[in-house]
Structure formats: C-alpha cells, structure tokens
Design a protein around this motif. Structure first.
Motif, PDB file in Angstrom:
ATOM      1  N   GLY A   1       0.834  -1.327  -0.248  1.00 27.98           N
ATOM      2  CA  GLY A   1       0.047   0.303   0.115  1.00 27.98           C
ATOM      3  C   GLY A   1       0.753   1.236   0.247  1.00 27.98           C
ATOM      4  N   VAL A   2       0.302   2.417   0.087  1.00 27.70           N
ATOM      5  CA  VAL A   2       1.084   3.963  -0.260  1.00 27.70           C
ATOM      6  C   VAL A   2       1.358   4.055   0.932  1.00 27.70           C
ATOM      7  N   GLY A   3       1.076   3.718   2.745  1.00 28.13           N
ATOM      8  CA  GLY A   3       1.055   4.604   3.748  1.00 28.13           C
ATOM      9  C   GLY A   3       2.082   3.282   5.177  1.00 28.13           C
ATOM     10  N   SER A   4       2.394   3.787   5.754  1.00 30.30           N
ATOM     11  CA  SER A   4       3.392   2.707   6.661  1.00 30.30           C
ATOM     12  C   SER A   4       2.323   2.756   8.407  1.00 30.30           C
ATOM     13  N   CYS A   5       1.395   2.625   8.442  1.00 31.78           N
ATOM     14  CA  CYS A   5       0.720   2.887   9.255  1.00 31.78           C
ATOM     15  C   CYS A   5       1.555   3.305  10.630  1.00 31.78           C
ATOM     16  N   GLY A   6       2.455   3.764  11.339  1.00 33.59           N
ATOM     17  CA  GLY A   6       2.420   4.688  12.186  1.00 33.59           C
ATOM     18  C   GLY A   6       4.182   4.690  11.941  1.00 33.59           C
ATOM     19  N   PRO A   7       4.077   5.894  13.002  1.00 32.07           N
ATOM     20  CA  PRO A   7       5.542   5.543  13.415  1.00 32.07           C
ATOM     21  C   PRO A   7       6.547   4.743  13.067  1.00 32.07           C
ATOM     22  N   ARG A   8       7.829   4.729  12.926  1.00 30.97           N
ATOM     23  CA  ARG A   8       8.553   3.913  13.289  1.00 30.97           C
ATOM     24  C   ARG A   8       8.738   2.836  14.565  1.00 30.97           C
ATOM     25  N   GLY A   9       8.508   3.981  15.555  1.00 29.13           N
ATOM     26  CA  GLY A   9       8.449   3.099  16.752  1.00 29.13           C
ATOM     27  C   GLY A   9       7.134   2.383  16.779  1.00 29.13           C
ATOM     28  N   PHE A  10       5.476   2.805  16.562  1.00 26.24           N
ATOM     29  CA  PHE A  10       5.219   2.079  16.683  1.00 26.24           C
ATOM     30  C   PHE A  10       4.231   1.424  15.729  1.00 26.24           C
ATOM     31  N   TYR A  11       4.779  -0.064  15.153  1.00 24.67           N
ATOM     32  CA  TYR A  11       3.875  -0.256  14.417  1.00 24.67           C
ATOM     33  C   TYR A  11       4.558   0.013  12.487  1.00 24.67           C
ATOM     34  N   GLY A  12       5.807   0.865  12.670  1.00 19.74           N
ATOM     35  CA  GLY A  12       5.971   1.750  11.109  1.00 19.74           C
ATOM     36  C   GLY A  12       7.043   1.610  10.650  1.00 19.74           C
ATOM     37  N   SER A  13       7.350   0.188  11.407  1.00 18.83           N
ATOM     38  CA  SER A  13       8.722  -0.379  10.465  1.00 18.83           C
ATOM     39  C   SER A  13       8.587  -1.763   9.915  1.00 18.83           C
TER      40      SER A  13
END
Lengths: 157, 499
Positions: free
Chosen positions: B153-165
């Motif tokens: 998908g185009v986005g990545s859910c969240g910040p790197r520290g919160f489910y975004g990695s």
C-alpha cells in the motif's frame, strides 16, 4: 477568612489569575509589611520629615487607584475571551461579589492609613485636605454603589 | 470619646458596671488622656466616623450586585459597532506576494529528456529540478514503486517506533550504511525534517553551534530549534571560522580560570554543496581545525551525495576524508535518488540516540515503503552505473563554462556543482526590484519554453543571499539543452537588463 466559592457553577472553576492571588492572607501580611517598610524608609532617609505618613497615604492611594480602578481587563492570559475587558481589577475581584473578606481588607487599608495620617498630621491645612481627598477617592471607588459605574463616561472603553 | 464608648458597648455587650469600670480605666490611661487633651473635637469626630465606617464595613454580608454578566441590547449594539474584524491571515509582504504570484504547475513530465508540461504549456525544458542523476520517473524505479505499492500500500501505518517499521526500511538503512561506508544509518520520512531533527537532537541549550552564513533553510530551522548559542562565520571563510573558534576557546579558558567553566558541546555545521550558492564546503581546512579546537562536524549533504565524489558518496569521498571523522552526515533522498525521505549516518551511538531523541523520527509516520524501495534501487543503479556521475560532472562543467559567458549575470557556484546561481551583474538598487526583474526573466523564459526558477527565500532569514536565478543541472541534459537555456535567458534578459 479563607476565600470560598460556594456557588459551584461552571464559571467558578475558571480562576481569574488576575485577582486570585489577592485572597491569600500571606499577601495581606506582605502588603502591610510593605507599607510599613515604605514608611520606615522615609523615616530613615528623612528623619525630620513630619509628613511621612501623608506621603505613604497619597502614594498608596495613587498606585492602588490606578491599579484597581483605572486599568481594565487582564494584561496576560487571553483565555477569558474578553470577558473582563470592560471590568477594572476591583470589579473582577471575587467575580463582582461585594463585601467579601478580600474587598473588606483592601478597603480597610486606606481607611487606616487615613486615620494614621490624621493622627500624625492633624486636621488643619493642606496636608489634611490632601489626605482626605486621596483617601476619599480611593475608598469611594471601592463602594458597591460604584460597581461598573463610569462617572461622566470617563474610561468607559 | 463618646464614640469609643459606644463601640465598646456594642462590641462587648457587657453589663453597665463592667462598662463603667472599663471607662474608668480608659480615662486613666495616659495615652488616651494625651489623645483627649491634644486633640480637637473635630479630630475625634473624624476618628469616630471612621470607626463607625469600619464597623459598618465589617458587619456587611457579601452579596452579588450582578447575578449574571449578560449585556443589554444597547450594550450589545455598542459592542457590535465597535468591533473591527482582524484579517484571518496576516498581510503578506512584497516578497511573499511575489513568491506566491506565479504558481508553476507541472502536469506532464518526461524525465529522460527533461521535457515537462507547465500550466498547460507543452514541451517546456525544465532546468530547475534537483533530479541530479536523471532518475526521476526512471522505468526501473517506477516498476519497483508499483511492486511495493501492490505489496504494502502507499502508507506505512505509523511512526517507526509504533508499528511503522517495515522490512524495506531496515533494508534501506542497511543499504545506505553500506553505501556510505558509515557504521550505521537512520532513515527519516522527510528530507527536510532530517537535518531539522538531527541538529536539535544533539545540540541543546547552552551548547555552541558555529554555522556557515550561507546555510539553506532546513539547516537554519534546525539551528533555531536547537536553542543553542549560534555563531555564524562568513560563507566558506575558514579564517573567519578559526577566528570565532579562537574567541570561543579564549572565553572558555577565562571561564575555567574563574571557576565557572561549563562543559558544552561544540558543533560546526556545514553543507556539502550549498543549495543557496552552489559552493563546495572547504572541508579539509575545517577538519584541520577540528583537532585543535575540539568540535564536532555536522554535514548537510542533500545536494552532494550522489553528485560529487568518484562513486557519488559525497564530499568526504571528493576530498578523500574518512566518513567516520564526520560525526553527523544528513542528506535527503529526494534529490539525486529521486525518492522521498532522508537519512542520517554516523557512529552507532549517534544513530541510536536519534531513534529516541530526533523529533522528526519519533513523532512522524515512517517513510512510505515505495519511497524506501525506490531509494534503494536508485542507490543500486548509481553503484552499477558510474557513468551517470561522469555525465553529470561533464554537464556541470559545461554549464558552468557556458553560463560564464552570459552577459549581465555572474555565475555563482563551482564547476563541479550541479547548482548554479545566476546573480545580476548590476543591481537595480533594491532587493525587491532585483527580485521583480528576475521574476520577469523567469516568466518570459517560460513563454519561450524554458522553465527556470528564481531562488526564493523566507522573509527574515538572517543572512539572505543575493537574488538569483537557480539552475539545476542533471546527467541527462545535453549540450543542446544548455545552449538553449543560455540563448533563451540571453534573449529574454537583453531588453530587460538594459532598462
């Protein structure tokens, strides 16, 4: 004499920090000590000056009159949304409640100063009139009848 | 005296006998006697009145004269009449108005030959993109981006520290570490936020930043956000830098003698290639001062990584300096690598510190996965195809040579820099007029099928560079493109500059 707010409407939880500090009794003590210190300084600097108390009374009257009865609104904290913009500091005290302990205290101070000056400078001549005029204006401005009254529209806006 | 008597009578409400005895005592009291003998009747009357007043005052019960604070219709009318609306947005300055005046909308772009459609006008040669390696909309990158979007998908859910990695972030970090030959790399989701977060993450209140006066806007913002003490040295002037460092060292020594010395961090902030002037930082000379004055170096390499150096590793490779000698290197992935985001590389401790302390990393959503994969692919392409760099440096040298012959303009920059600034040889007098003139040249060039841009600055920058036209050279440009640019600007400016 602690300051109590019995009527708990939502309004009462919004403390007006412009006046809330006046309710503490430590402030009252500091206030009185400040006046005494002022007189002490005059007595030390000019030991022979006989109108010391008159100077204290008049300067106190001028400062408090401008602070309480001329300046309006809140100089900081704009969160009141202009609610106090047309009220002087005196009218903001206790949300306009009259004869509260704080108001009584602040009214008593100039009366006692008048009496002390009267005692030390007598009832004759210019010193007395100056004393009487200064004290009269300050005390009169604090009366409930003068609440939100702007004489001749002066300082209305 | 009578009043006093009454007061006591009222207050104490004693019986008559007691009162008489008290009165007796009062009359015998020396102080009271003195009062009575020295005072006139008027005196006493006044004091008595005051006492009455005090008692009256103290006896009153609190009341509220105004149950509510609503206004009556007349007061409302008055309030409405006196109300003057404040504009929703502050008034724009002449500079802001000029910067907003002619919006450029690129609708169609073909990267391989730098042809774009601007504001509905086709076949415009674009000379203002920072697409240095010509990788923008490269078919290889497009394909990778599409594949990644289909997967993540185009986005990545969240910040790197919160489910975004996501694995692609880690893979990109690994690839950049390898590319930069640095111990570790951290990837940010915005190129602009990289340096603006990295500087405040290390330099705090009380620390000292010695910065070049010609730094570009994101670096300035980072310096401001750090709230450190800032000293600016003249742009690219190492002797001025040495002078400031000497001053600071002397002051430190004095403070130490007076016993109020405090250990602070010192940073020298430089840009690899200065976006605002196209100059290259004199890094070796700065590094020579480093041992002597004990400072750390922060480098902003957005416009030098993937541009200079034998294999495109930036200014360190260009000068043959070990990357590990530079404490912080930040760069955007949005210029040479044609993706989005930015990265910062340095020692393990430097990078790990940022993972919890760099605001732009902690408090913003992570880099969209397709940016990560395209950036990684772009790095791979650069490593596999060193010809891109030689083409770019040829083009830069050619353009520098060519624009030096442009009458009415001075070329600012260096022959190896892909950024060239054309400044007016003869200023019209005021900055605003100069900018207006350049804006006119830009708009007339656009009419002739050439998209160039005037360098735009924010009001209130501390060291505003002179007004200029900024050209960005890339590896896909041909000699014809550069000649066309030269001729167009020459033609357009000929009339304008004479008046």
């Amino acid at each position: 004499m602690t300051h109590m707010r019995r009527n708990s409407t939502t309004d009462d939880f919004q403390i007006n920090r412009n006046e809330s500090w006046m309710h503490s009794q430590s402030f009252w003590v500091v206030y009185i000590i400040g006046l005494l210190l002022f007189k002490l300084i005059i007595s030390i600097v000019f030991p022979d000056y006989q109108y010391g108390w008159l100077v204290v009374t008049v300067i106190h009257a001028i400062i408090t009159w401008f602070a309480f009865h001329w300046q309006k609104g809140i100089p900081f904290d704009l969160s009141d949304q202009g609610k106090y913009n047309r009220l002087t500091l005196w009218e903001q005290i206790d949300k306009g409640q009259q004869y509260t302990p704080t108001r009584k205290f602040l009214t008593l101070v100039p009366i006692f100063l008048f009496m002390i000056t009267l005692h030390s400078n007598g009832i004759l001549g210019a010193p007395f009139y100056l004393n009487a005029l200064a004290s009269f204006i300050v005390v009169l401005s604090k009366m409930p009848r003068m609440d939100r009254v702007r004489l001749f529209g002066i300082n209305k806006y | 005296m009578k009043t006093l008597y009454i007061v006591i009578l009222l207050n104490n409400s004693l019986d008559l006998f007691l009162m008489q005895s008290i009165l007796q005592q009062i009359l015998e009291n020396q102080f009271i006697n003195e009062l009575i003998h020295n005072y006139s009747v008027a005196h006493l009357v006044l004091h008595g009145l005051m006492l009455f007043f005090i008692i009256y005052l103290l006896s009153m019960r609190p009341f509220k004269p105004r149950p509510n604070d609503t206004l009556n219709p007349r007061e409302e009318e008055e309030l409405i009449k006196e109300w003057k609306p404040v504009p929703l947005a502050p008034k724009m300055s002449r500079n802001e108005l000029r910067n907003a005046a002619n919006p450029i909308t690129i609708t169609k772009s073909n990267s391989t030959n730098n042809v774009v459609s601007v504001n509905g006008k086709d076949n415009v040669l674009c000379m203002s993109r920072t697409n240095y390696l010509g990788l923008l909309s490269d078919p290889r990158l497009n394909e990778v981006a599409e594949r990644t979007i289909r997967k993540y998908g185009v986005g990545s859910c969240g910040p790197r520290g919160f489910y975004g990695s996501i694995d692609v972030h880690l893979s990109l970090e690994k690839r950049l570490t390898q590319f930069m030959r640095a111990p570790q790399t951290i990837v940010y989701s915005s190129g602009y936020a990289t340096i603006t977060s990295a500087i405040p993450a290390f330099s705090k209140i009380g620390d000292i930043i010695i910065a070049d006066a010609g730094l570009s806007h994101p670096v300035q913002v980072g310096i401001t956000l750090s709230r450190s003490r800032v000293h600016y040295f003249k742009h690219n002037d190492v002797s001025d830098l040495a002078r400031i460092l000497e001053q600071i060292a002397q002051k430190e020594e004095e403070d130490l003698k007076n016993g109020k010395g405090k250990l602070v961090r010192k940073f020298v902030v430089l840009e690899g290639i200065y976006f605002n002037s196209g100059d290259i930082a004199p890094l070796p000379q700065v590094m020579a001062l480093k041992e002597r004055y004990k400072f750390r170096v922060m480098l902003e390499e957005s416009h030098s990584i993937g541009v200079i150096g034998r294999t495109g590793r930036g200014i360190c490779e260009h000068y043959g300096i070990d990357v590990n000698d530079i404490e912080v290197i930040c760069a955007s992935l949005g210029h040479a690598f044609a993706a989005g985001g930015g990265f910062c590389c340095g020692a393990d401790a430097v990078v790990n510190h940022q993972r919890l302390n760099a605001l732009g990393f902690v408090f913003s959503a992570s880099l969209p996965p397709f940016h990560a994969t395209t950036a990684e692919t772009a790095v791979n392409i650069l490593d596999q195809d060193p010809k891109l760099l030689s083409k770019l440096s040829n083009n830069c040298a050619m353009a520098y040579e060519a624009f030096n012959n442009l009458p009415g303009f001075r070329v600012i920059g260096s022959p190896i820099s892909p950024i060239l600034h054309l400044r007016l040889e003869k200023t019209t007098g005021t900055r605003d007029d100069d900018d207006d003139l350049l804006e006119m040249i830009v708009m007339k060039s656009l009419d002739r099928g050439l998209l160039i841009s005037r360098s735009k600055y924010v009001d209130g920058e501390k060291y505003l560079p002179e007004p200029s036209i900024r050209l960005c050279i890339n590896s896909t440009m041909t000699e014809r493109d550069i000649q066309f640019t030269l001729e167009t600007i020459k033609d357009v400016s000929l009339n304008l500059l004479q008046n």
